[in-house]
Design a protein around this motif. Structure first.
Motif, PDB file in Angstrom:
ATOM      1  N   VAL A 158       0.818  -1.147  -0.105  1.00  0.00           N
ATOM      2  CA  VAL A 158       0.130  -0.057  -0.016  1.00  0.00           C
ATOM      3  C   VAL A 158       0.964   1.187   0.062  1.00  0.00           C
ATOM      4  N   ALA A 191       1.523   5.391   0.365  1.00  0.00           N
ATOM      5  CA  ALA A 191       0.863   6.393   1.398  1.00  0.00           C
ATOM      6  C   ALA A 191      -0.466   7.003   0.936  1.00  0.00           C
ATOM      7  N   ARG A 192      -1.498   7.552   1.613  1.00  0.00           N
ATOM      8  CA  ARG A 192      -2.819   7.808   1.196  1.00  0.00           C
ATOM      9  C   ARG A 192      -2.650   9.203   0.398  1.00  0.00           C
ATOM     10  N   PHE A 213      -3.612   2.292  -2.185  1.00  0.00           N
ATOM     11  CA  PHE A 213      -3.427   3.478  -1.353  1.00  0.00           C
ATOM     12  C   PHE A 213      -4.195   3.177  -0.257  1.00  0.00           C
ATOM     13  N   GLU A 214      -3.682   3.976   0.785  1.00  0.00           N
ATOM     14  CA  GLU A 214      -4.673   4.042   2.222  1.00  0.00           C
ATOM     15  C   GLU A 214      -5.908   5.021   2.062  1.00  0.00           C
ATOM     16  N   SER A 233      -8.126   7.134   4.548  1.00  0.00           N
ATOM     17  CA  SER A 233      -8.587   7.610   5.718  1.00  0.00           C
ATOM     18  C   SER A 233     -10.153   7.709   5.963  1.00  0.00           C
ATOM     19  N   SER A 244     -11.318  -2.646   6.781  1.00  0.00           N
ATOM     20  CA  SER A 244     -10.116  -2.788   7.404  1.00  0.00           C
ATOM     21  C   SER A 244      -9.572  -4.291   7.572  1.00  0.00           C
ATOM     22  N   ARG A 269     -10.711   1.590   3.584  1.00  0.00           N
ATOM     23  CA  ARG A 269      -9.700   1.937   4.241  1.00  0.00           C
ATOM     24  C   ARG A 269      -8.424   1.769   3.204  1.00  0.00           C
ATOM     25  N   ARG A 270      -9.074   1.138   2.225  1.00  0.00           N
ATOM     26  CA  ARG A 270      -7.956   1.051   0.984  1.00  0.00           C
ATOM     27  C   ARG A 270      -8.900   1.151  -0.221  1.00  0.00           C
TER      28      ARG A 270
END
Length: 189
Positions: free
Chosen positions: A15, A17-18, A47-48, A50, A88, A125-126
């Protein structure tokens, strides 16, 4: 070339970084990690996501290309790109990608950009940018916005009005695209 899955489960996907609001370039190629999301091995980039991004929209922009493997042709190709959202626990979170729309980037002689848009679902979350194995090689047609222009023909000029015209392309296994994350249009909430 024989591809192998990079991971045993979606929880093991590499993954990045977001991406905050903004644009990220993604190149899906034979060198990208591959995973079977249920339709066969496909390249991806994850990607993350949030909780603050749940009210955002993701726009995929793939530029049409008139070549494959460096050979010029009159056939247009676009990566058969799609988005998959995971929670998650690594489970797929349902989402709906809107119908693609073609947007001209400049004159009629320039390539077309195929745009797909979706909202980031609650509990995602992804975000995985991948290609849809079921669409490889298929021919697709989208409505394309075209600007007005004037073209010289046989000693005179012909004016073409701006409008919507059908655009036909072939879905490709690989390609480069832009991922844009932006605030949702308040009028569409």
């Amino acid at each position: 070339m024989l591809f192998r899955s990079c991971c045993k489960s979606t929880l093991e996907l590499p993954v990045s970084a977001r991406p905050e609001k903004g644009e990220v370039r993604v190149l899906l190629s034979p060198r990208s990690p591959h995973f079977d999301f249920g339709e066969g091995l496909a390249p991806f980039m994850a990607f993350e996501v949030s909780p603050e991004m749940e009210d955002m929209v993701v726009e995929l922009r793939a530029q049409t290309q008139d070549y494959v493997l460096g050979l010029s042709s009159t056939t247009w190709y676009v990566p058969a790109v799609t988005l998959i959202f995971l929670d998650s626990q690594g489970r797929i979170v349902p989402s709906t990608i809107g119908q693609p729309l073609g947007r001209r980037v400049g004159s009629m002689l320039k390539p077309l950009r195929i745009v797909k848009t979706t909202s980031i679902p609650i509990n995602a979350r992804r975000m995985v940018v991948t290609t849809d194995q079921r669409k490889f090689g298929q021919v697709e047609q989208v409505p394309a916005e075209t600007p007005g222009f004037t073209m010289p023909v046989a000693g005179t000029f012909i004016n073409y009005e701006a409008g919507i015209v059908p655009f036909t392309f072939h879905n490709a296994a690989y390609g480069e695209l832009e991922v844009l994350i932006r605030a949702r249009d308040p009028s569409k909430r």
